[in-house]
Design an enzyme around this catalytic site. Structure first.
Site, PDB file in Angstrom:
ATOM      1  N   ASP A 191     -13.971 -12.131  27.096  1.00  0.00           N
ATOM      2  CA  ASP A 191     -13.880 -11.887  25.652  1.00  0.00           C
ATOM      3  C   ASP A 191     -15.047 -12.544  24.929  1.00  0.00           C
ATOM      4  O   ASP A 191     -15.614 -11.984  23.994  1.00  0.00           O
ATOM      5  CB  ASP A 191     -12.582 -12.482  25.090  1.00  0.00           C
ATOM      6  CG  ASP A 191     -11.374 -11.644  25.484  1.00  0.00           C
ATOM      7  OD1 ASP A 191     -11.556 -10.617  26.167  1.00  0.00           O
ATOM      8  OD2 ASP A 191     -10.257 -12.042  25.107  1.00  0.00           O
ATOM      9  N   TYR A 238     -18.143 -10.559  25.320  1.00  0.00           N
ATOM     10  CA  TYR A 238     -18.052  -9.338  24.513  1.00  0.00           C
ATOM     11  C   TYR A 238     -18.300  -9.663  23.035  1.00  0.00           C
ATOM     12  O   TYR A 238     -19.075  -8.987  22.350  1.00  0.00           O
ATOM     13  CB  TYR A 238     -16.679  -8.673  24.696  1.00  0.00           C
ATOM     14  CG  TYR A 238     -16.545  -7.480  23.805  1.00  0.00           C
ATOM     15  CD1 TYR A 238     -17.114  -6.258  24.161  1.00  0.00           C
ATOM     16  CD2 TYR A 238     -15.932  -7.587  22.555  1.00  0.00           C
ATOM     17  CE1 TYR A 238     -17.058  -5.174  23.309  1.00  0.00           C
ATOM     18  CE2 TYR A 238     -15.877  -6.514  21.694  1.00  0.00           C
ATOM     19  CZ  TYR A 238     -16.432  -5.308  22.080  1.00  0.00           C
ATOM     20  OH  TYR A 238     -16.399  -4.241  21.215  1.00  0.00           O
ATOM     21  N   ASP A 239     -17.639 -10.735  22.543  1.00  0.00           N
ATOM     22  CA  ASP A 239     -17.813 -11.131  21.133  1.00  0.00           C
ATOM     23  C   ASP A 239     -19.287 -11.383  20.836  1.00  0.00           C
ATOM     24  O   ASP A 239     -19.794 -11.074  19.761  1.00  0.00           O
ATOM     25  CB  ASP A 239     -17.005 -12.396  20.826  1.00  0.00           C
ATOM     26  CG  ASP A 239     -15.505 -12.117  20.734  1.00  0.00           C
ATOM     27  OD1 ASP A 239     -15.122 -10.950  20.564  1.00  0.00           O
ATOM     28  OD2 ASP A 239     -14.727 -13.084  20.846  1.00  0.00           O
ATOM     29  N   SER A 272      -8.962  -4.036  12.615  1.00  0.00           N
ATOM     30  CA  SER A 272      -9.126  -5.164  13.516  1.00  0.00           C
ATOM     31  C   SER A 272      -9.271  -6.429  12.654  1.00  0.00           C
ATOM     32  O   SER A 272      -8.891  -6.409  11.478  1.00  0.00           O
ATOM     33  CB  SER A 272     -10.369  -4.928  14.371  1.00  0.00           C
ATOM     34  OG  SER A 272     -10.486  -5.947  15.316  1.00  0.00           O
ATOM     35  N   LEU A 273      -9.811  -7.482  13.198  1.00  0.00           N
ATOM     36  CA  LEU A 273     -10.023  -8.714  12.421  1.00  0.00           C
ATOM     37  C   LEU A 273     -11.461  -9.175  12.601  1.00  0.00           C
ATOM     38  O   LEU A 273     -12.027  -9.021  13.691  1.00  0.00           O
ATOM     39  CB  LEU A 273      -9.108  -9.829  12.940  1.00  0.00           C
ATOM     40  CG  LEU A 273      -7.634  -9.775  12.578  1.00  0.00           C
ATOM     41  CD1 LEU A 273      -6.860 -10.808  13.382  1.00  0.00           C
ATOM     42  CD2 LEU A 273      -7.443 -10.029  11.087  1.00  0.00           C
ATOM     43  N   GLU A 287      -1.145 -18.614  11.982  1.00  0.00           N
ATOM     44  CA  GLU A 287      -0.254 -18.290  13.101  1.00  0.00           C
ATOM     45  C   GLU A 287      -1.085 -18.025  14.353  1.00  0.00           C
ATOM     46  O   GLU A 287      -2.287 -17.742  14.256  1.00  0.00           O
ATOM     47  CB  GLU A 287       0.593 -17.063  12.751  1.00  0.00           C
ATOM     48  CG  GLU A 287      -0.228 -15.803  12.563  1.00  0.00           C
ATOM     49  CD  GLU A 287       0.602 -14.636  12.032  1.00  0.00           C
ATOM     50  OE1 GLU A 287       0.739 -14.556  10.809  1.00  0.00           O
ATOM     51  OE2 GLU A 287       1.082 -13.835  12.832  1.00  0.00           O
ATOM     52  N   LYS A 290      -2.942 -16.265  17.379  1.00  0.00           N
ATOM     53  CA  LYS A 290      -3.466 -14.917  17.643  1.00  0.00           C
ATOM     54  C   LYS A 290      -3.021 -14.548  19.055  1.00  0.00           C
ATOM     55  O   LYS A 290      -3.455 -15.158  20.023  1.00  0.00           O
ATOM     56  CB  LYS A 290      -4.992 -14.896  17.525  1.00  0.00           C
ATOM     57  CG  LYS A 290      -5.566 -13.508  17.728  1.00  0.00           C
ATOM     58  CD  LYS A 290      -7.038 -13.462  17.372  1.00  0.00           C
ATOM     59  CE  LYS A 290      -7.602 -12.060  17.385  1.00  0.00           C
ATOM     60  NZ  LYS A 290      -7.390 -11.301  18.598  1.00  0.00           N
ATOM     61  N   GLU A 332       2.030  -7.199  18.171  1.00  0.00           N
ATOM     62  CA  GLU A 332       1.421  -7.233  19.504  1.00  0.00           C
ATOM     63  C   GLU A 332       2.486  -7.099  20.565  1.00  0.00           C
ATOM     64  O   GLU A 332       3.529  -7.759  20.505  1.00  0.00           O
ATOM     65  CB  GLU A 332       0.756  -8.595  19.770  1.00  0.00           C
ATOM     66  CG  GLU A 332      -0.478  -8.942  19.039  1.00  0.00           C
ATOM     67  CD  GLU A 332      -1.530  -7.893  18.937  1.00  0.00           C
ATOM     68  OE1 GLU A 332      -1.609  -7.305  17.833  1.00  0.00           O
ATOM     69  OE2 GLU A 332      -2.292  -7.672  19.887  1.00  0.00           O
ATOM     70  N   LYS A 342     -11.510 -17.969  16.670  1.00  0.00           N
ATOM     71  CA  LYS A 342     -11.445 -17.829  18.125  1.00  0.00           C
ATOM     72  C   LYS A 342     -11.774 -19.158  18.791  1.00  0.00           C
ATOM     73  O   LYS A 342     -12.778 -19.794  18.442  1.00  0.00           O
ATOM     74  CB  LYS A 342     -12.480 -16.789  18.596  1.00  0.00           C
ATOM     75  CG  LYS A 342     -12.162 -15.348  18.213  1.00  0.00           C
ATOM     76  CD  LYS A 342     -11.160 -14.758  19.173  1.00  0.00           C
ATOM     77  CE  LYS A 342     -11.099 -13.257  19.147  1.00  0.00           C
ATOM     78  NZ  LYS A 342     -12.103 -12.564  19.885  1.00  0.00           N
TER      79      LYS A 342
HETATM   80  S1  IVH Z   1      -3.004  -9.657  11.603  1.00  0.00           S
HETATM   81  C1  IVH Z   1      -5.287  -5.636   9.842  1.00  0.00           C
HETATM   82  N1  IVH Z   1      -1.969 -11.429  13.178  1.00  0.00           N
HETATM   83  O1  IVH Z   1      -5.740  -9.155  16.903  1.00  0.00           O
HETATM   84  C2  IVH Z   1      -5.165  -6.459  11.025  1.00  0.00           C
HETATM   85  N2  IVH Z   1      -3.334  -9.732  14.159  1.00  0.00           N
HETATM   86  O2  IVH Z   1      -8.580  -8.925  17.259  1.00  0.00           O
HETATM   87  C3  IVH Z   1      -4.279  -7.613  10.692  1.00  0.00           C
HETATM   88  N3  IVH Z   1      -3.522  -9.898  16.593  1.00  0.00           N
HETATM   89  O3  IVH Z   1      -5.958  -5.948  15.467  1.00  0.00           O
HETATM   90  C4  IVH Z   1      -3.882  -8.212  11.917  1.00  0.00           C
HETATM   91  N4  IVH Z   1      -2.257 -11.661  16.850  1.00  0.00           N
HETATM   92  O4  IVH Z   1      -3.816  -6.480  16.834  1.00  0.00           O
HETATM   93  C5  IVH Z   1      -2.734 -10.339  13.097  1.00  0.00           C
HETATM   94  N5  IVH Z   1      -0.957 -13.043  14.469  1.00  0.00           N
HETATM   95  C6  IVH Z   1      -1.715 -11.971  14.390  1.00  0.00           C
HETATM   96  C7  IVH Z   1      -2.301 -11.380  15.535  1.00  0.00           C
HETATM   97  C8  IVH Z   1      -3.098 -10.255  15.362  1.00  0.00           C
HETATM   98  C9  IVH Z   1      -2.991 -10.754  17.468  1.00  0.00           C
HETATM   99  C10 IVH Z   1      -4.396  -8.758  16.958  1.00  0.00           C
HETATM  100  C11 IVH Z   1      -4.243  -7.542  16.057  1.00  0.00           C
HETATM  101  C12 IVH Z   1      -5.664  -7.305  15.585  1.00  0.00           C
HETATM  102  C13 IVH Z   1      -6.463  -7.973  16.651  1.00  0.00           C
HETATM  103  C14 IVH Z   1      -7.885  -8.301  16.238  1.00  0.00           C
END
Ligand code: IVH
Length: 364
Positions: free
Chosen positions: A34, A37-38, A82-83, A107, A109, A167, A306
């Site tokens: 990861d 990739y990032d 995505s984020l 929270e 990830k 998720e 990250k």
């Molecule tokens: S909020 C609009 N909260 O990480 C997107 N995403 O790398 C808001 N992810 O696409 C997402 N844990 O699928 C959010 N606690 C969390 C998350 C989370 C994993 C995923 C999510 C996102 C991806 C981006």
């Protein structure tokens, strides 16, 4: 860098990123880490910032990978984004400034795969993967086999239409059991819990998904207009509907508080029952989230902090060769046992001579 070399490198990055995304999202394979990739996405963004004229059709402004043709396509009612990432304190503080400060909800990830669930009049009618953010794959039959996901919402004031996102993942203990079973029956084990979750959910035969103990945690919503003011109250409402929400979120009034959460979760990350790859920090107030809006790729009101990949040193004890069923010889390293990312590692795959040199593996 002259424009012509920048263009060459940008084209190369487009090809690499498309290949890695297709492997990750469509084939449940991880070809690079990861962090590596990032770094490619970051290099692309930096080059595009220097040469905006070369930024058209960039994968840096897109999400995921177009869905394959195994499942029916589902057009998302609202785009699944995505984020953006922060890799250190300074990048996080710069984001906090940009959004005008807290309160922030923090929270874990979760390292899983993004799924959207649509409930009509309280009944689960559709479940879809993210795909390219516009169109995902219809995995409804498989999602219906996940025990923690309610087929019908509970409680009062059930909305006519609500789309929740979260998720799907494996707990580490379940992943280890699954892989041990696959190996015992002569199959190829999954490389990591995230790939195994994706591989287990994206099965043509939902009986296979049903036999795998997948879990889900929801962390947001798409279509829904709740009479609610904050992200934290959203979680309370989703929990009351019977949705699986994380108990590991906390709200802080400022960036310092969020940094404390990031640091403390970094220490305790391996005691969590599933893999995490960082912390998601969200502006808690929904009205401010709406004001801040989104880019084509990610909301401006949230960021993923990250954690750096973990590295340890150990002693190379031996190099052995395993012979596969087809007679192919694969060398692997025998190591002095060492704990990394919460697991004890004794064996490692080996790469070609250049990789061995690049990683600084020495004769003892
Ligand atoms: S909020 C609009 N909260 O990480 C997107 N995403 O790398 C808001 N992810 O696409 C997402 N844990 O699928 C959010 N606690 C969390 C998350 C989370 C994993 C995923 C999510 C996102 C991806 C981006």
């Amino acid at each position: 860098m002259p424009v012509s070399s920048a263009k060459e490198r940008i084209d190369e990055l487009h090809t690499l990123i498309a290949r890695y995304r297709d492997a990750y999202y469509n084939q449940d394979q991880t070809l690079i880490s990861d962090a590596e990739y990032d770094q490619l996405e970051r290099e692309l963004k930096e080059l595009e910032a220097l040469h905006p004229e070369l930024a058209e059709n960039s994968p840096a402004s897109g999400v995921g990978s177009a869905a394959g043709d195994v499942f029916d396509p589902v057009k998302h009612l609202e785009r699944m984004l995505s984020l953006d990432n922060a890799f250190d304190k300074e990048e996080f503080l710069a984001w906090s400034e940009r959004v005008g400060g807290g309160p922030f909800l923090c929270e874990p990830k979760i390292d899983g795969l993004a799924v959207s669930l649509t409930y009509e009049n309280g009944v689960l009618v559709k479940a879809a993967t993210r795909g390219d953010g516009e169109v995902g794959e219809d995995v409804t039959q498989n999602v219906l086999t996940i025990a923690s996901i309610p087929h019908e919402l509970t409680g009062n004031d059930i909305p006519e239409l609500v789309e929740v996102r979260g998720e799907v993942f494996f707990e580490l203990a379940d992943f280890a059991k699954l892989n041990a079973g696959i190996v015992a029956s002569g199959g190829k084990p999954f490389a990591n819990p995230r790939n195994s979750a994706s591989g287990s959910l994206r099965q043509k035969d939902s009986a296979v998904s049903a036999s795998r103990p997948l879990k889900m945690l929801v962390h947001g919503f798409g279509v829904w207009q709740p009479e609610i003011k904050t992200q934290s109250e959203v979680y309370k409402a989703l929990k009351a509907f019977g949705m699986p929400t994380t108990s590991r979120f906390e709200v802080f009034s400022d960036a310092e508080g969020a940094l404390g959460f990031i640091e403390s979760l970094k220490e305790s990350r391996h005691s969590i029952e599933h893999e995490i790859d960082g912390v998601v920090i969200k502006v808690d107030e929904l009205a401010r989230q709406r004001e801040l809006g989104s880019t084509s790729r990610a909301p401006r009101w949230a960021i993923a902090y990250k954690y750096p990949p973990e590295q340890v040193n150990t002693k190379l004890l031996d190099i052995k060769v395993s012979i596969g069923r087809t007679g192919r010889a694969t060398p692997f390293a025998v190591l002095a046992p060492v704990t990394v990312a919460g697991s004890e590692v004794e064996f490692a795959t080996l790469h070609n001579q250049d990789q061995v040199k690049a990683k600084g593996i020495l004769d003892w």
